[in-house]
Design a protein around this motif. Structure first.
Motif, mmCIF file in Angstrom:
data_model
loop_
_atom_site.group_PDB
_atom_site.id
_atom_site.type_symbol
_atom_site.label_atom_id
_atom_site.label_comp_id
_atom_site.label_asym_id
_atom_site.label_seq_id
_atom_site.Cartn_x
_atom_site.Cartn_y
_atom_site.Cartn_z
ATOM 1 N N GLU A 147 -7.860 53.770 -25.778
ATOM 2 C CA GLU A 147 -8.324 52.449 -25.354
ATOM 3 C C GLU A 147 -7.171 51.446 -25.338
ATOM 4 O O GLU A 147 -7.012 50.676 -24.387
ATOM 5 N N GLY A 148 -6.376 51.459 -26.401
ATOM 6 C CA GLY A 148 -5.258 50.533 -26.468
ATOM 7 C C GLY A 148 -4.218 50.810 -25.393
ATOM 8 O O GLY A 148 -3.690 49.884 -24.766
ATOM 9 N N GLU A 149 -3.932 52.086 -25.169
ATOM 10 C CA GLU A 149 -2.976 52.446 -24.120
ATOM 11 C C GLU A 149 -3.438 51.936 -22.761
ATOM 12 O O GLU A 149 -2.662 51.356 -21.997
ATOM 13 N N SER A 150 -4.713 52.143 -22.440
ATOM 14 C CA SER A 150 -5.219 51.761 -21.121
ATOM 15 C C SER A 150 -5.216 50.249 -20.919
ATOM 16 O O SER A 150 -5.162 49.776 -19.789
ATOM 17 N N LEU A 151 -5.252 49.479 -22.012
ATOM 18 C CA LEU A 151 -5.224 48.024 -21.890
ATOM 19 C C LEU A 151 -3.822 47.493 -21.604
ATOM 20 O O LEU A 151 -3.663 46.486 -20.909
ATOM 21 N N PHE A 152 -2.790 48.159 -22.147
ATOM 22 C CA PHE A 152 -1.452 47.577 -22.093
ATOM 23 C C PHE A 152 -0.484 48.294 -21.144
ATOM 24 O O PHE A 152 0.538 47.717 -20.782
ATOM 25 N N ASN A 153 -0.789 49.535 -20.758
ATOM 26 C CA ASN A 153 0.243 50.285 -20.022
ATOM 27 C C ASN A 153 0.454 49.799 -18.593
ATOM 28 O O ASN A 153 1.513 50.045 -18.006
ATOM 29 N N ASP A 154 -0.550 49.125 -18.006
ATOM 30 C CA ASP A 154 -0.370 48.638 -16.634
ATOM 31 C C ASP A 154 0.784 47.641 -16.555
ATOM 32 O O ASP A 154 1.491 47.579 -15.535
#
Length: 524
Positions: A147-154
């Motif tokens: 969840e955290g990765e998908s929020l910030f990786n963009d």
């Protein structure tokens, strides 16, 4: 009218495809993506051309806001290193790996174009991750990492993409400038998002009307994103920062009624937006294929390089995840035991959960006309989306089951649901007892006092003994649900016979709905 009719047709398609996916046990994202692709080639329908900036600004902010609103901030802080490793390190590593493979597979493709392609396909998509994670059960640590990765990786992918495009135009690239730009964009975006979030927390309660408060929560993500982008900062980070603040304080900003209405509104809106995203991705296939000359060109000239790129980004993610876990094991040998490895099974699941989606397509479509290799970049991006969603999306559940994951033993121990209920019941009883007597000590609320004493005693007895009391508890709430159903039937009979008016029907039905929801929640 034609555009509106197309939107209505897509809404019908969403309902049919979601229902079909439910019946067949497929992830809805897979059915929507496939259905959208078939939908695109129906004769007589117009070719759907997506405006990349419009797609990002319509769909990305509310979807990021919804993810940040409900994410567990304590877990986010606890696993911030792992999230940063995936959101930044994995994205950079995958970009380099894909660029190298793309240059090897298509020698005539300039390095700047290869880097742009790597940046486009490197970040897993927030929408795709949500769509898949809703259908599987993961240990808390893995879930928060994804969840955290998908929020910030963009944000990482977009910065790399911009520098790759600039390098293609000017022929120059500076790693120092790239790192400095990323830090500035992220920090500035976080400040903008924090300001919007703080403003919402202060202003929303003063709106008083529940519909205005819900509308303000809808305005917050777009305000954060657009304001940050207008200052050339990271709209992604700004939206996530605003969502974290709004989600943290919504428990005191919203009343119970506003929260119930808001949750229902956001749930339906996010459902429709996620569904439209996948349907639009599938529907845009026709335009992409026609732009490069048809399926024949794709199969003859691009199939092998695209398969190599798909393999490269998949293997690069596995290499980064297992490599990071190996580094943690290595530093533990030297006495640094602050972080624990996730293990081979969890690393396998984490490596396989790398679906791409709307951001990948929108960024690919934003590659300037005339940029070297633009057609190949578009087709490769589309193939990566289809490949990861159809292959990884359909098999992730099986991979999780085969991995037989267990929660880490060193995770902080939280109260169970029943233990939290017991603590809450004791707090409620203390308040009732303090107000249940008059100045002379006489009981003035006897039934209320008995009710809360009984509830507190039952909660204490139930905590830790859930299995023992499960049968009795279910029978208790089943009887409540039957009583609610009988009350609703009588209420409808009175209304149909003209004995009560619409207002009475709606008010009493609302009470029954709340009682039914409470019983269903307690039973669950």
């Amino acid at each position: 009218m034609e555009l509106f009719e197309l939107v209505v047709a897509m809404l019908l398609a969403i309902i049919v495809l979601h229902f079909t996916a439910h019946k067949l046990g497929l992830p809805p994202a897979v059915a929507l993506l496939t259905g959208g692709a078939l939908f695109a080639f129906l004769p007589g329908l117009p070719v759907i051309e997506l405006d990349p900036e419009l797609v990002l600004v319509i769909f990305l902010p509310p979807l990021l806001m919804d993810g940040a609103w409900f994410i567990a901030i304590h877990s986010l802080k606890r696993h911030v290193i792992g999230i940063a490793s995936l959101a930044v390190g994995s994205v950079v590593f995958t970009t380099v790996a894909v660029a190298a493979v793309a240059h090897w597979a298509v020698p005539g493709l300039p390095w700047a174009a290869c880097a742009a392609l790597g940046a486009i396909v490197s970040p897993p998509d927030a929408v795709s991750a949500r769509a898949i994670l809703q259908r599987v059960h993961l240990p808390r640590r893995l879930s928060i990492l994804l969840e955290g990765e998908s929020l910030f990786n963009d944000a990482s992918g977009l910065v790399l993409f911009r520098f790759a495009i600039a390098a293609g135009a000017t022929g120059a690239f500076s790693m120092v400038d790239a790192l400095g730009s990323f830090a500035l964009l992220s920090l500035g975006g976080a400040i903008v998002g924090a300001a919007i979030g703080a403003g919402w927390v202060m202003l929303a309660p003063r709106l008083e009307d529940k519909y205005l408060m819900i509308a303000s929560s809808l305005l917050a993500p777009w305000a954060s994103y657009l304001l940050a982008e207008s200052f050339h900062l990271s709209g992604v980070i700004a939206t996530v920062a605003a969502g974290l603040i709004c989600g943290w304080y919504q428990h005191v900003v919203f009343s119970a009624t506003v929260r119930m209405n808001s949750t229902a509104f956001w749930a339906v809106m996010i459902f429709l937006m996620e569904a439209f995203v996948f349907l639009l991705i599938g529907s845009s296939l026709r335009g992409v294929i026609e732009r490069i000359g048809g399926f024949g060109v794709v199969l003859d000239e691009m199939a092998v390089p695209i398969l190599a790129i798909l393999a490269a980004l998949t293997l690069a993610r596995f290499a980064w995840v297992f490599g990071s876990d190996g580094v943690i094991r290595l530093v533990r040998l030297f006495g640094v035991r602050r972080y624990d490895p996730i293990g081979a099974r969890s690393a396998t699941v984490l490596g396989w959960a790398g679906m791409r989606g709307v951001v990948t397509l929108a960024v690919a479509l934003s590659v300037p006309e005339g940029f070297p290799g633009r057609d190949f970049i578009l087709v490769a991006a589309f193939a990566v989306i289809i490949g990861t969603v159809l292959i990884q999306g359909t098999t992730l559940g099986a991979v999780i089951r085969l991995a037989n994951l267990e929660a880490p033993k060193n995770e902080p121990r939280h109260l169970s649901m029943s233990e939290a209920e017991a603590a809450m019941a004791q707090a409620q009883l203390a308040v009732v007892e303090s107000h249940a007597h008059d100045a002379d000590g006489a009981v003035i609320h006897p039934r209320l006092l008995d009710r809360y004493r009984h509830q507190a005693a039952l909660s204490l007895d139930y905590a830790g003994q859930e299995e023992v009391h499960a049968g009795t508890l279910h029978a208790h709430f089943d009887l409540i649900l039957k009583a609610v159903a009988a009350g609703r039937a009588e209420l409808l009979r009175l209304h149909r016979n003209g004995e009560i008016d619409e207002e009475t029907l709606q008010e009493l039905e609302h009470d029954l709905d709340l009682e039914e929801m409470s019983a269903l929640a307690a039973k669950a």
